[in-house]
Design a protein around this motif. Structure first.
Motif, mmCIF file in Angstrom:
data_model
loop_
_atom_site.group_PDB
_atom_site.id
_atom_site.type_symbol
_atom_site.label_atom_id
_atom_site.label_comp_id
_atom_site.label_asym_id
_atom_site.label_seq_id
_atom_site.Cartn_x
_atom_site.Cartn_y
_atom_site.Cartn_z
ATOM 1 N N LYS A 149 0.850 -1.258 0.252
ATOM 2 C CA LYS A 149 -0.062 0.252 0.078
ATOM 3 C C LYS A 149 1.009 1.255 -0.063
ATOM 4 O O LYS A 149 0.714 2.144 -0.607
ATOM 5 C CB LYS A 149 -1.183 0.300 1.124
ATOM 6 N N GLN A 150 1.965 0.998 0.974
ATOM 7 C CA GLN A 150 2.733 2.131 0.276
ATOM 8 C C GLN A 150 3.294 1.850 -1.004
ATOM 9 O O GLN A 150 3.313 3.361 -1.125
ATOM 10 C CB GLN A 150 4.157 1.849 1.755
ATOM 11 N N THR A 151 3.464 1.192 -1.516
ATOM 12 C CA THR A 151 3.705 1.205 -3.258
ATOM 13 C C THR A 151 3.069 2.074 -3.905
ATOM 14 O O THR A 151 2.894 3.271 -5.065
ATOM 15 C CB THR A 151 4.280 -0.273 -3.622
ATOM 16 N N LEU A 152 1.323 1.599 -3.837
ATOM 17 C CA LEU A 152 0.200 2.228 -3.678
ATOM 18 C C LEU A 152 0.150 3.907 -4.176
ATOM 19 O O LEU A 152 0.010 4.420 -4.733
ATOM 20 C CB LEU A 152 -0.990 1.378 -3.762
ATOM 21 N N LEU A 153 0.709 3.749 -2.475
ATOM 22 C CA LEU A 153 0.496 5.362 -2.244
ATOM 23 C C LEU A 153 1.448 6.420 -3.411
ATOM 24 O O LEU A 153 1.746 7.531 -3.633
ATOM 25 C CB LEU A 153 1.246 5.559 -1.051
ATOM 26 N N CYS A 154 2.858 6.002 -3.163
ATOM 27 C CA CYS A 154 3.874 5.987 -4.525
ATOM 28 C C CYS A 154 3.105 6.748 -6.061
ATOM 29 O O CYS A 154 3.565 7.355 -6.416
ATOM 30 C CB CYS A 154 5.257 5.435 -4.784
ATOM 31 N N THR A 155 1.985 5.624 -6.064
ATOM 32 C CA THR A 155 1.683 5.374 -7.517
ATOM 33 C C THR A 155 0.835 6.790 -7.411
ATOM 34 O O THR A 155 1.102 7.677 -8.945
ATOM 35 C CB THR A 155 0.667 3.898 -7.774
ATOM 36 N N TYR A 156 0.307 7.236 -6.206
ATOM 37 C CA TYR A 156 -0.830 8.251 -6.480
ATOM 38 C C TYR A 156 0.291 9.470 -6.180
ATOM 39 O O TYR A 156 -0.703 10.722 -7.225
ATOM 40 C CB TYR A 156 -1.976 8.639 -5.490
ATOM 41 N N LEU A 157 0.752 9.022 -5.464
ATOM 42 C CA LEU A 157 2.213 10.293 -6.004
ATOM 43 C C LEU A 157 2.229 10.754 -7.347
ATOM 44 O O LEU A 157 2.336 12.082 -7.857
ATOM 45 C CB LEU A 157 2.742 10.585 -4.980
ATOM 46 N N SER A 158 2.876 9.531 -7.797
ATOM 47 C CA SER A 158 3.015 9.721 -9.457
ATOM 48 C C SER A 158 2.171 10.246 -10.059
ATOM 49 O O SER A 158 2.064 11.536 -11.319
ATOM 50 C CB SER A 158 3.563 8.909 -9.655
ATOM 51 N N ALA A 159 0.684 10.254 -10.340
ATOM 52 C CA ALA A 159 0.359 10.921 -10.560
ATOM 53 C C ALA A 159 -0.412 11.896 -10.256
ATOM 54 O O ALA A 159 -0.424 13.270 -11.425
ATOM 55 C CB ALA A 159 -1.599 9.722 -10.275
ATOM 56 N N VAL A 160 -0.358 12.422 -9.088
ATOM 57 C CA VAL A 160 -0.156 13.499 -9.028
ATOM 58 C C VAL A 160 0.651 14.632 -8.993
ATOM 59 O O VAL A 160 0.743 16.029 -9.638
ATOM 60 C CB VAL A 160 -0.095 13.951 -6.740
#
Length: 238
Positions: A157-168
């Motif tokens: 989920k930490q890695t998934l959060l990094c995905t969200y931050l990449s999109a942001v």
């Protein structure tokens, strides 16, 4: 009432899953180290707080993945289980540290109205991360769920959060480059900070399903055996 007979992974399967998780976190660590160096360099060159924040997020992800790598470096399954709680705490602190920095950085950008130069390499970096990170997250989450490891699932989920931050980051850089909307990135980043706090609290509480369930004859609930302790908010089941 239907009764479900569930047998957990065999010792050989547990070892295979542990090796898979260890490989995935090693790849995640290597990728994030490179990503952090590039993002921090590009952020300094373009005076972009978003890129610098993204680079620091990569550092946080490295700390989380390193904790999981340490847990799964043990050959013995019982030792890995003993390390689960400490690993979850490290991941929780990583989530909160990320949320604190993102909130501070986003608030400063909104109040100060700081503008950043356009960064085409930054846009490329964000796009590559957006393509890579979901696959790493999904693969680790599947392995963690099958093994019954809440720490592996929490790190995914930490890695998934990094995905969200990449999109942001990608959206912010594109909007800044095309429309001059410098406020778009910090506003979206604040939403990410809220999500990070939520996931950090869940990891700190240790919402853990029973690791590698043995034989269970408990009634099935929602597709999961009741003996596995799957409840709302459980990291392994969500």
């Amino acid at each position: 009432m239907a009764v479900s007979l569930t047998l957990g992974p065999s010792p050989a399967r547990r070892d295979l899953l542990a090796r898979r998780i260890r490989l995935l976190v090693e790849v995640t660590i290597a990728y994030n180290v490179v990503e952090a160096v590039i993002a921090l360099a590009l952020g300094a060159a373009a005076s972009s707080t978003a890129l610098i924040g993204f680079g620091l997020d990569s550092v946080v992800e490295v700390s989380s993945a390193t904790a999981v790598a340490w847990q799964f470096s043990a050959a013995d399954h019982s030792v890995r289980e003993d390390r689960e709680r400490r690993t979850l705490r490290i991941i929780a602190v990583s989530f909160v540290a990320l949320a604190v920095y993102v909130t501070f950085d986003a608030t400063r950008a909104l109040i100060g109205g700081e503008g950043a130069d356009g960064s085409v390499p930054g846009i490329v970096l964000a796009a590559v991360s957006l393509a890579v990170m979901p696959f790493l997250s999904a693969a680790q989450r599947r392995a963690g769920r099958e093994l019954g490891s809440a720490s592996a699932v929490a790190d995914s989920k930490q890695t998934l959060l990094c995905t969200y931050l990449s999109a942001v980051l990608l959206a912010g850089l594109l909007l800044n480059a095309t429309l001059g909307w410098s406020w778009a990135d910090p506003v979206a980043a604040l939403v990410i900070a809220v999500i990070a706090v939520k996931e950090g609290r869940a990891a700190w509480r240790g919402d853990v399903c029973c690791p590698t369930p043995a034989l269970s004859s408990s009634p099935a609930v929602g597709g999961q055996p009741a003996g596995c302790g799957c409840v709302p908010g459980c990291a392994c089941c969500s």
